[in-house]
Write an enzyme that holds these catalytic residues in place. Structure first.
Site, PDB file in Angstrom:
ATOM      1  N   GLU A  99       1.001  -1.327  -0.061  1.00  0.00           N
ATOM      2  CA  GLU A  99      -0.184   0.063  -0.054  1.00  0.00           C
ATOM      3  C   GLU A  99       0.904   1.350  -0.135  1.00  0.00           C
ATOM      4  O   GLU A  99       1.937   1.219   0.757  1.00  0.00           O
ATOM      5  CB  GLU A  99      -0.914  -0.052   1.265  1.00  0.00           C
ATOM      6  N   TYR A 111       7.643   1.900  -7.736  1.00  0.00           N
ATOM      7  CA  TYR A 111       7.029   0.563  -7.538  1.00  0.00           C
ATOM      8  C   TYR A 111       6.591   0.293  -8.860  1.00  0.00           C
ATOM      9  O   TYR A 111       6.652  -1.188  -9.550  1.00  0.00           O
ATOM     10  CB  TYR A 111       5.867   0.576  -6.770  1.00  0.00           C
TER      11      TYR A 111
END
Length: 155
Positions: A99, A111
């Protein structure tokens, strides 16, 4: 990461997160078999980052990734994340999730470069301001039936 790293890790944790972990939490993390923690040390500044992963039932959960503000934008976040992925795949994980704040575009970019894709949003996830968390997933390429990305929703 070793117990001798904890003072520097906790100092960086206080800089990087609104909810820094206690020393007891960090010590527990170092003792649990589920967790793998890494530190990034630079010759010119010492500890410049850390990252951790939990392996739960064959899926990796990125717990925290932090890079000292003075060392950002040099690829260290990506290196730490890639280390977590290498560990997850070596341990047989079929996927890794995390998250990240919806407003944290730099972390999201790291990411994405590592292969993670958005899969949804956890509304009001962060207690400090009620911001949502973008949920991201990466599936191991050789996993039978693995999708390139999870179905996107609210992204």
């Amino acid at each position: 990461m070793r117990a001798s790293d904890l003072d520097a890790v906790m100092a960086l944790d206080r800089q990087a997160f609104f909810d820094p972990w206690s020393e007891a939490t960090w010590r527990h993390e170092l003792e649990t078999a589920l967790a793998a923690w890494y530190v990034l040390e630079l010759p010119e500044q010492g500890l410049a980052g850390y990252a951790g992963l939990w392996n739960v039932a064959g899926e990796g959960q990125v717990m925290r990734v932090a890079v000292d503000p003075a060392a950002r934008c040099r690829g260290y976040g990506r290196r730490l994340t890639e280390q977590l992925l290498a560990r997850a795949w070596a341990e047989g994980c079929t996927a890794v999730t995390l998250e990240v704040r919806e407003s944290n575009a730099p972390a999201q970019a790291v990411y994405r470069r590592c292969g993670f894709r958005p899969a949804g949003v956890r509304p009001h996830y962060y207690a400090d301001n009620g911001e949502g968390a973008l949920i991201m997933w990466l599936y191991r390429k050789d996993t039978e039936g693995a999708a390139e990305t999870a179905p996107a929703r609210n992204v």
